[in-house]
Design an enzyme around this catalytic site. Structure first.
Site, mmCIF file in Angstrom:
data_model
loop_
_atom_site.group_PDB
_atom_site.id
_atom_site.type_symbol
_atom_site.label_atom_id
_atom_site.label_comp_id
_atom_site.label_asym_id
_atom_site.label_seq_id
_atom_site.Cartn_x
_atom_site.Cartn_y
_atom_site.Cartn_z
ATOM 1 N N ASN A 3 45.023 6.722 68.023
ATOM 2 C CA ASN A 3 46.515 7.376 67.938
ATOM 3 C C ASN A 3 46.722 8.195 69.120
ATOM 4 O O ASN A 3 46.165 9.167 69.120
ATOM 5 C CB ASN A 3 46.656 8.231 66.639
ATOM 6 C CG ASN A 3 48.223 8.576 66.538
ATOM 7 O OD1 ASN A 3 48.743 8.770 67.289
ATOM 8 N ND2 ASN A 3 48.130 9.242 65.328
ATOM 9 N N ARG B 146 48.150 3.027 66.431
ATOM 10 C CA ARG B 146 49.505 3.674 66.024
ATOM 11 C C ARG B 146 50.659 3.577 67.014
ATOM 12 O O ARG B 146 50.130 4.085 68.360
ATOM 13 C CB ARG B 146 49.344 4.741 65.380
ATOM 14 C CG ARG B 146 50.854 5.621 65.151
ATOM 15 C CD ARG B 146 50.823 7.179 64.679
ATOM 16 N NE ARG B 146 51.892 7.718 64.739
ATOM 17 C CZ ARG B 146 52.293 8.849 65.464
ATOM 18 N NH1 ARG B 146 51.702 9.141 66.397
ATOM 19 N NH2 ARG B 146 53.574 9.126 65.045
ATOM 20 N N HIS C 259 57.113 8.208 61.211
ATOM 21 C CA HIS C 259 56.026 8.675 60.117
ATOM 22 C C HIS C 259 56.039 7.532 59.205
ATOM 23 O O HIS C 259 55.620 7.856 58.133
ATOM 24 C CB HIS C 259 56.449 10.059 59.531
ATOM 25 C CG HIS C 259 56.445 11.233 60.702
ATOM 26 N ND1 HIS C 259 57.525 12.140 60.527
ATOM 27 C CD2 HIS C 259 55.486 11.631 61.439
ATOM 28 C CE1 HIS C 259 57.186 13.111 61.468
ATOM 29 N NE2 HIS C 259 55.965 12.613 62.027
ATOM 30 N N ARG D 21 60.018 20.537 68.538
ATOM 31 C CA ARG D 21 61.454 19.744 68.753
ATOM 32 C C ARG D 21 62.482 20.097 67.991
ATOM 33 O O ARG D 21 62.313 20.737 66.888
ATOM 34 C CB ARG D 21 61.184 18.062 68.254
ATOM 35 C CG ARG D 21 60.213 17.483 69.274
ATOM 36 C CD ARG D 21 59.796 16.028 68.652
ATOM 37 N NE ARG D 21 58.479 15.924 68.218
ATOM 38 C CZ ARG D 21 57.814 15.065 67.450
ATOM 39 N NH1 ARG D 21 58.736 14.128 67.263
ATOM 40 N NH2 ARG D 21 56.577 15.129 66.958
ATOM 41 N N GLU E 289 47.053 8.113 57.756
ATOM 42 C CA GLU E 289 47.629 7.202 58.628
ATOM 43 C C GLU E 289 46.434 6.401 58.910
ATOM 44 O O GLU E 289 46.728 5.088 59.194
ATOM 45 C CB GLU E 289 48.392 7.638 59.669
ATOM 46 C CG GLU E 289 49.893 8.587 59.106
ATOM 47 C CD GLU E 289 50.184 9.336 60.388
ATOM 48 O OE1 GLU E 289 51.228 9.567 60.785
ATOM 49 O OE2 GLU E 289 49.252 10.071 60.924
#
Length: 399
Positions: A10, A93, A181, A241, A379
């Protein structure tokens, strides 16, 4: 005797998260790790199994000057600890799959070219995801390379939840709501199917709350609405963000303040969110401990937006049967969970403060009409499972 394993990678803008999974049977985690601050003063953290001490060390800048060197550093560590391991597949990912990719796919030169064309859709993520893939192809030329997309879980949204009110040709150009996500939501939905099949079949809102944060509404385990849109900038405020913002603010920054588009992008992606509001940190733990008015205001806004989006998703679903928290903040901050759920009896939510403080799987009361759960996300195991599926399909026995 060699041991078949799958690696998971990732790649972030300045980080590389990695995992090793035994794939002789169902994928089983052997090791996980993270190299952060690539290109600066990098550091390595890794867990190499229950019988090994955790690895925590500062790296020489040359050990992680870019993603390729960071991968070599990670592989040197893994080869020393798992000398018998043989990487048969590497799962990656990838943040943005565009309108085309709704499932994991094998990496090919043509597919990589298509992913490069999506870089404007995810400018702070996609180039680094591609760099990680290229480094892995170089390091493991004989292994299957599998790309898993964060947007894929949301690709079957109803069009009303995908489209913007722009001239129609923009939708055809790929300007639409994608949602992100997805690997996390995929894992949590799978866990609900396993441990609470009746809830999985119903109306569920999942709140993935971490440095990146979003929420997703599921009907029967399928995503029908998400708080994130065209980019991973939309929706909830995040660590750095801004989340949802009136586009007119961008016009103001450009026209009245003379900022360039690159300066605006950098501000919205890296200097806003919890960090911008608090003037202190993007780490919720630091904000909860600070107690300053600015830190408290940042937390207040984070909670307010979660509650507002929860109401919107419940409306999109026609009600709610379960609220699930995951991600670093969702799994660990009892204060945020309690504040999000306070006064939500109007949608059937009532939490048990003792269960919440103890981080139990179910934190709602026995009489709460809406179940409230904590499900730690994973994940990497989703990526490893996809890699194993491709290996099985490629083997002669599978044919």
């Amino acid at each position: 005797m060699s041991r078949p394993v799958a690696l998971t990678l990732n790649a972030g803008s300045s980080s590389l998260k990695f995992g090793v999974f035994d794939i002789a049977g169902a994928p089983a985690e052997l090791a996980t790790g993270l190299i952060e601050k690539i290109g600066g003063q990098p550091r390595l953290r890794a867990s190499l199994g229950p019988d090994a001490d955790p690895v925590r060390r500062e790296l020489d800048p040359e050990e992680a000057r870019d993603h390729a060197s960071a991968l070599e550093t990670a592989l040197a560590l893994l080869r020393a600890h798992f000398p018998e391991a043989r990487a048969e597949a590497v799962g990656h990912r990838v943040v943005h799959g565009g309108p085309k990719y709704a499932e994991p796919v094998l990496v090919t030169p043509r597919m990589l070219d298509e992913l490069r064309q999506l870089s404007p859709f995810a400018p702070l993520h996609q180039p680094h995801n591609i760099s990680g893939i290229e480094a892995a192809v170089s390091a493991f030329p004989d292994a299957l390379q599998v790309a898993c997309f964060d947007t894929a879980f949301h690709r079957r949204h109803p069009k009303v939840n995908d489209v913007f009110a722009l001239p129609r040709e923009y939708y055809d150009k790929g300007v639409r709501r994608y949602g992100f996500h997805g690997l996390s939501y995929d894992y949590v939905a799978g866990e609900l199917r396993r441990v609470a099949p009746l809830l999985h079949a119903g109306r569920v809102v999942i709140a993935h709350l971490g440095n990146g944060a979003s929420m997703c509404g599921l009907l029967g385990g399928r995503s029908v609405a998400s708080t994130m849109g065209f980019t991973a900038l939309d929706g909830l405020p995040m660590g750095t963000r801004c989340g949802q913002i009136d586009p007119g603010v961008i016009f103001y920054m450009v026209q009245q303040e003379g900022k360039s588009i690159d300066e605006v992008r950098e501000l919205l992606y890296t200097r806003s969110g919890l960090l911008g509001l608090s003037g202190l940190s993007n780490d919720m733990r630091a904000l909860e401990a600070a107690g300053t008015p600015e830190a408290d205001e940042a937390i207040d806004y984070f909670v307010f937006r979660i509650r507002r989006e929860l109401g919107g998703l419940a409306a999109a679903l026609g009600g709610i049967d379960a609220l699930v928290f995951c991600g670093g903040i969702g799994e660990n901050s009892r204060r945020i969970r309690e504040r999000v759920c306070a006064g939500l009896d109007w949608i059937g939510i009532e939490i048990d403060r003792a269960r919440n403080a103890a981080n139990e799987r179910r934190i709602s009361t026995d009489l709460s009409r809406t179940h409230v759960l904590i499900v730690p996300t994973n994940e990497e195991i989703v990526i490893a499972r996809a890699a194993k599926r491709f290996l099985e399909e490629a083997s002669p026995a599978a044919g």
